[in-house]
Design an enzyme around this catalytic site. Structure first.
Site, PDB file in Angstrom:
ATOM      1  N   SER A   1      -2.921  -7.510   3.257  1.00 24.08           N
ATOM      2  CA  SER A   1      -3.122  -7.376   4.705  1.00 24.08           C
ATOM      3  C   SER A   1      -3.308  -8.614   5.509  1.00 24.08           C
ATOM      4  CB  SER A   1      -4.344  -6.231   5.020  1.00 24.08           C
ATOM      5  OG  SER A   1      -4.077  -5.032   4.372  1.00 24.08           O
TER       6      SER A   1
ATOM      7  N   LYS B   1     -17.740  -5.766   6.808  1.00 25.70           N
ATOM      8  CA  LYS B   1     -16.334  -6.601   6.691  1.00 25.70           C
ATOM      9  C   LYS B   1     -15.667  -6.457   7.793  1.00 25.70           C
ATOM     10  CE  LYS B   1     -12.427  -6.786   3.347  1.00 25.70           C
ATOM     11  NZ  LYS B   1     -12.046  -6.021   2.125  1.00 25.70           N
TER      12      LYS B   1
ATOM     13  N   ARG C   1      -2.252  -6.308  -8.199  1.00 23.85           N
ATOM     14  CA  ARG C   1      -1.003  -7.165  -8.083  1.00 23.85           C
ATOM     15  C   ARG C   1      -1.086  -8.310  -8.898  1.00 23.85           C
ATOM     16  NH1 ARG C   1      -3.256  -7.706  -1.925  1.00 23.85           N
ATOM     17  NH2 ARG C   1      -5.141  -7.146  -3.197  1.00 23.85           N
TER      18      ARG C   1
ATOM     19  N   HIS D   1       0.696  -1.343   0.041  1.00 20.45           N
ATOM     20  CA  HIS D   1      -0.007  -0.128   0.009  1.00 20.45           C
ATOM     21  C   HIS D   1       0.743   1.171   0.020  1.00 20.45           C
ATOM     22  CE1 HIS D   1      -2.934  -2.618   2.409  1.00 20.45           C
ATOM     23  NE2 HIS D   1      -3.364  -2.589   1.176  1.00 20.45           N
TER      24      HIS D   1
HETATM   25  P1  ADP Z   1      -5.806  -6.030   0.821  1.00 18.30           P
HETATM   26  O1  ADP Z   1      -6.128  -6.616  -0.471  1.00 18.30           O
HETATM   27  O2  ADP Z   1      -4.476  -6.180   1.268  1.00 18.30           O
HETATM   28  O3  ADP Z   1      -6.905  -6.218   1.822  1.00 18.30           O
HETATM   29  P2  ADP Z   1      -7.161  -3.319   0.456  1.00 18.30           P
HETATM   30  O4  ADP Z   1      -8.551  -3.684   0.208  1.00 18.30           O
HETATM   31  O5  ADP Z   1      -6.994  -2.373   1.620  1.00 18.30           O
HETATM   32  O6  ADP Z   1      -5.903  -4.356   0.674  1.00 18.30           O
HETATM   33  O7  ADP Z   1      -6.613  -2.644  -0.977  1.00 18.30           O
HETATM   34  C1  ADP Z   1      -6.519  -1.337  -1.205  1.00 18.30           C
HETATM   35  C2  ADP Z   1      -5.814  -1.171  -2.416  1.00 18.30           C
HETATM   36  O8  ADP Z   1      -4.379  -1.617  -2.252  1.00 18.30           O
HETATM   37  C3  ADP Z   1      -6.323  -2.130  -3.476  1.00 18.30           C
HETATM   38  O9  ADP Z   1      -6.329  -1.282  -4.821  1.00 18.30           O
HETATM   39  C4  ADP Z   1      -5.269  -3.088  -3.755  1.00 18.30           C
HETATM   40  O10 ADP Z   1      -5.304  -3.809  -4.902  1.00 18.30           O
HETATM   41  C5  ADP Z   1      -4.031  -2.479  -3.456  1.00 18.30           C
HETATM   42  N1  ADP Z   1      -3.107  -3.465  -2.863  1.00 18.30           N
HETATM   43  C6  ADP Z   1      -3.130  -4.250  -1.854  1.00 18.30           C
HETATM   44  N2  ADP Z   1      -1.967  -4.702  -1.523  1.00 18.30           N
HETATM   45  C7  ADP Z   1      -1.163  -4.372  -2.697  1.00 18.30           C
HETATM   46  C8  ADP Z   1       0.192  -4.841  -2.593  1.00 18.30           C
HETATM   47  N3  ADP Z   1       0.701  -5.590  -2.003  1.00 18.30           N
HETATM   48  N4  ADP Z   1       0.761  -3.959  -3.816  1.00 18.30           N
HETATM   49  C9  ADP Z   1       0.270  -3.006  -4.463  1.00 18.30           C
HETATM   50  N5  ADP Z   1      -1.112  -2.807  -4.351  1.00 18.30           N
HETATM   51  C10 ADP Z   1      -1.957  -3.418  -3.501  1.00 18.30           C
END
Ligand code: ADP
Length: 166
Positions: A132, A45, A94, A21
């Site tokens: 996460s 969620k 990803r 992130h």
């Molecule tokens: P997660 O999938 O880790 O629970 P979130 O729902 O918080 O994450 O994702 C928020 C944004 O960050 C989304 O656009 C997701 O694709 C992106 N994201 C999550 N993990 C990564 C990563 N390791 N590298 C790049 N972008 C990421």
């Protein structure tokens, strides 16, 4: 020539923030005058970290980037984006598995607001398997999360995950 300041919104659950992130935040902050990290408050969620904790962890890691703001939002992302006068949503991609869902969301948001663009940034190769959930799973079982989350919040995450949950 359009002189309006360019505002982007990077939405997510960030439960908790990972290096993946943070990499997207740093890169996207260079593309906009202002980048708002929108932390989604989703009642359906169940998050491990509270809304306030998630926002605080992100703020701790982005305090040195002057054009980044962190806020939480409820409801529709498009409404939040409009309220903040933003012109684009930023998403990280990803694996191919992210693509199908993100494509659907981008199309849906475009349907709601034709002016709204979604910009995808490819995950850095070293973060491409990072989520996460993986961080939570690892920390919960006492694994080492070094290199997966920003060093300044590592301890906060470990403490939270190793405390008995109720
Ligand atoms: P997660 O999938 O880790 O629970 P979130 O729902 O918080 O994450 O994702 C928020 C944004 O960050 C989304 O656009 C997701 O694709 C992106 N994201 C999550 N993990 C990564 C990563 N390791 N590298 C790049 N972008 C990421």
């Amino acid at each position: 020539m359009d002189n309006k300041i360019k505002i982007g919104v990077y939405p997510g659950s960030f439960d908790p923030l990972t290096n993946g992130h943070l990499d997207i935040i740093k890169r996207a902050s260079k593309l906009f005058d202002k980048l708002i990290v929108g932390v989604l408050h989703n009642d359906s969620k169940k998050a491990i970290f509270s809304m306030e904790e998630r926002v605080a962890l992100i703020k701790k890691c982005t305090s040195d980037i002057p054009n980044v703001e962190v806020e939480f939002f409820k409801g529709l992302l498009v409404d939040f984006v409009r309220e903040r006068n933003a012109t684009a949503i930023v998403k990280g991609l990803r694996a191919v598995s992210d693509y199908e869902y993100e494509l659907q969301m981008a199309m849906l948001n475009k349907h709601i607001d034709k002016e709204l663009e979604t910009i995808f940034l490819m995950a850095d190769i070293q973060n491409s398997f990072l989520s996460s959930s993986a961080v939570k799973e690892l920390a919960y079982h006492g694994g080492d999360i070094s290199g997966l989350v920003p060093e300044v919040i590592k301890e906060d995450i470990v403490v939270k995950l190793t405390k008995p949950l109720h």
